[in-house]
Enzyme design. Sequence first.
Site, PDB file in Angstrom:
ATOM      1  N   HIS A 237      16.096 106.601 -61.444  1.00 21.61           N
ATOM      2  CA  HIS A 237      17.246 107.483 -61.627  1.00 21.61           C
ATOM      3  C   HIS A 237      16.846 108.956 -61.593  1.00 21.61           C
ATOM      4  O   HIS A 237      17.683 109.814 -61.299  1.00 21.61           O
ATOM      5  CB  HIS A 237      17.980 107.150 -62.930  1.00 21.61           C
ATOM      6  CG  HIS A 237      17.263 107.615 -64.174  1.00 21.61           C
ATOM      7  ND1 HIS A 237      16.339 106.842 -64.837  1.00 21.61           N
ATOM      8  CD2 HIS A 237      17.329 108.773 -64.864  1.00 21.61           C
ATOM      9  CE1 HIS A 237      15.880 107.499 -65.878  1.00 21.61           C
ATOM     10  NE2 HIS A 237      16.467 108.674 -65.928  1.00 21.61           N
ATOM     11  N   GLN A 379      16.582  96.712 -76.446  1.00 25.30           N
ATOM     12  CA  GLN A 379      16.037  95.459 -75.929  1.00 25.30           C
ATOM     13  C   GLN A 379      16.554  94.261 -76.728  1.00 25.30           C
ATOM     14  O   GLN A 379      15.885  93.230 -76.809  1.00 25.30           O
ATOM     15  CB  GLN A 379      14.500  95.488 -75.969  1.00 25.30           C
ATOM     16  CG  GLN A 379      13.867  96.670 -75.275  1.00 25.30           C
ATOM     17  CD  GLN A 379      14.148  96.711 -73.783  1.00 25.30           C
ATOM     18  OE1 GLN A 379      14.565  95.726 -73.194  1.00 25.30           O
ATOM     19  NE2 GLN A 379      13.945  97.871 -73.165  1.00 25.30           N
ATOM     20  N   HIS A 380      17.731  94.403 -77.301  1.00 27.92           N
ATOM     21  CA  HIS A 380      18.352  93.283 -78.014  1.00 27.92           C
ATOM     22  C   HIS A 380      18.505  92.105 -77.060  1.00 27.92           C
ATOM     23  O   HIS A 380      18.884  92.268 -75.898  1.00 27.92           O
ATOM     24  CB  HIS A 380      19.715  93.713 -78.551  1.00 27.92           C
ATOM     25  CG  HIS A 380      20.339  92.734 -79.495  1.00 27.92           C
ATOM     26  ND1 HIS A 380      20.945  91.576 -79.070  1.00 27.92           N
ATOM     27  CD2 HIS A 380      20.457  92.746 -80.848  1.00 27.92           C
ATOM     28  CE1 HIS A 380      21.416  90.912 -80.106  1.00 27.92           C
ATOM     29  NE2 HIS A 380      21.122  91.598 -81.200  1.00 27.92           N
TER      30      HIS A 380
END
Length: 623
Positions: A237, A379-380
């Site tokens: 990005h 990062q669940h």
Amino acid sequence: MAGLRTGVLMQKADCERTPKRPRRDGSPRTPQNMSFAAARSSPGPELHPDHRNWSMEQVVSFLKRNGYDSPVLLRHIQENEITGPKLFLLTDSDLESFGMSSLSKRMKLLSFLHHPVSLKVINDPIHGHFELHPLLVRIIDTPQFQRLRYIKQLGGTYYVFPGASHNRFEHSLGVGHLAGCLVQTLREKQPELQIDERDMLCVQIAGLCHDLGHGPFSHMFDGRFIPLAREDVQWKHEQGSVDMFEHLVNSNDLRPVMERYGLIPEEDICFIKEQIIGPPASPVKTSSWCYKGRPKEKAFLYEVVANKRNGIDVDKWDYLARDCHHLGIQNNFDYKRCLKFVRVCEVEEMMCICTRDKEVENLYDMFHTRHCLHRRAYQHKVSNIIDRMITDALLEADPYIEITGTNGKKYHISTAIDDMEAYTKLTDNIFLEILYSTDPQLDAAREILKKIECRNLYKYVGQVLLSGEKEKLERKDYKNLPKEIADAKPDGMKLEAELKAEDIIVDVVDMDYGMKDKNPMDNVHFYSKTDYSHAKNITKNQVSHFLPDIFAEQHVRLYCKKTDHMSLHAAQQHFIKWCQDRDFPNPKEGDFGTPLNLVNSPHVPHNRGDRARAKLKFTGDSA
């Protein structure tokens, strides 16, 4: 270059000032409770109603404060007895006759006198009220920047944390504001750094535009979708932000506007882009200065928005505060305190941003807070699988979605990054476009998105924690992992469901302090109360014995697209066998109720008592 005082300076977080006695020359001081930025940007007649009472000496003082200190000009002002009323009636020919030969300088002074800068006030939930220079407002009021309103800051995390509805738009405003605060602090503390108005404005623009290149659902797009959709393309990005910024400037004809506010587009656009994307991948010489926008003496400016040296920058300051606020997670890092103690020192022949030695624990808290956010939110395990499901939907829809770009050329979701006009139209709205479409070609993609809406997600089977170089998986091997696990069939055990590579998803999550297995604090330098000029490292053992010894770990998570118990049980057994074959630690069980160490059982226990007895019976069977 003598720059105009055009309000580039941003309001500091706590810039209320005590009352001061009037200036000796009678010219107005900053009113109490008025921002420094507003005061510096208000020399015109509308904001200084008493200018008509200025004496010639006050006019001279006014011009000097705003950078017009040419002896020839000031001598003509005195010889012609230019007082307050006459100053604002000067014409271009008057200034030329006064020895100001540069047309651009004359135009800037006249514009400055007759069109005082009006700053826009933003009310932000994180930083409170702050002001933006009109050039920043011109950039914000473009389709390319407004696009950020429709890109979630945390992507699929919003489906787990209902408060995480904030977008890249407000984060970018916050970074632009903090960039101005940091540079203004350095400018006030250290005039010898010669930070001018151009530097101030360029750093703020870089902060404002650093995330222009994010795609739908933020990091999901460049971290998951593009690597799968275009395996031959290395795209991030940051590159998209540089391309989009250039497109923003060109398509909105902002170069003349930049010139009007004192910038030199050829140099400053280069400087802004360098701040966003960082140094070249492989400079000719490691000791050579590889940037073009600013000389080596101003190397510290490249550490404000995106600090490649140690990761301490205003981008991180904003997203830690903003994300914690919206996620409902405590932020233990105080960026306002850190802002008080920044200072530029020479480190290994390079001018770097340093801080006071007593701030070392505050900075460790910053990196720890970042790690906690990754572990608990970014990062669940559920938000990651929702990101993956959205990725799968976009991959299914990619051949059939057309986006019109430059000259009417059509692009797909994955190829829109090649044309910024097409990419401007690509936001989170692609989710609803697919979901509400009636095109039969989008049926497969639509079904995946419907499962997200109904919370019928891929199932989390379990994870294994890896540590050390011996166990670490390399990125080049990731794509082979589903087949490896599908082929790892338990010995002497008949499974009731067949598992194929396309039925499972292996998600490898790297968690660290921002510099892989390195401690970023090893690259931070500190000055002491007794020595402001000399900066040094502070080792971890000098701070606390409670600090971590390991700064990176890798989690391997297994998800199954099939949600029936037999398939999930089969996925578990394959995962256990794969870990055994790799000599990895015993994996942690998933969240659907079947113990992961049930290697020898031919059937899945269906009630809590059976599961508990089975877990006791087979504890330790899988190493």
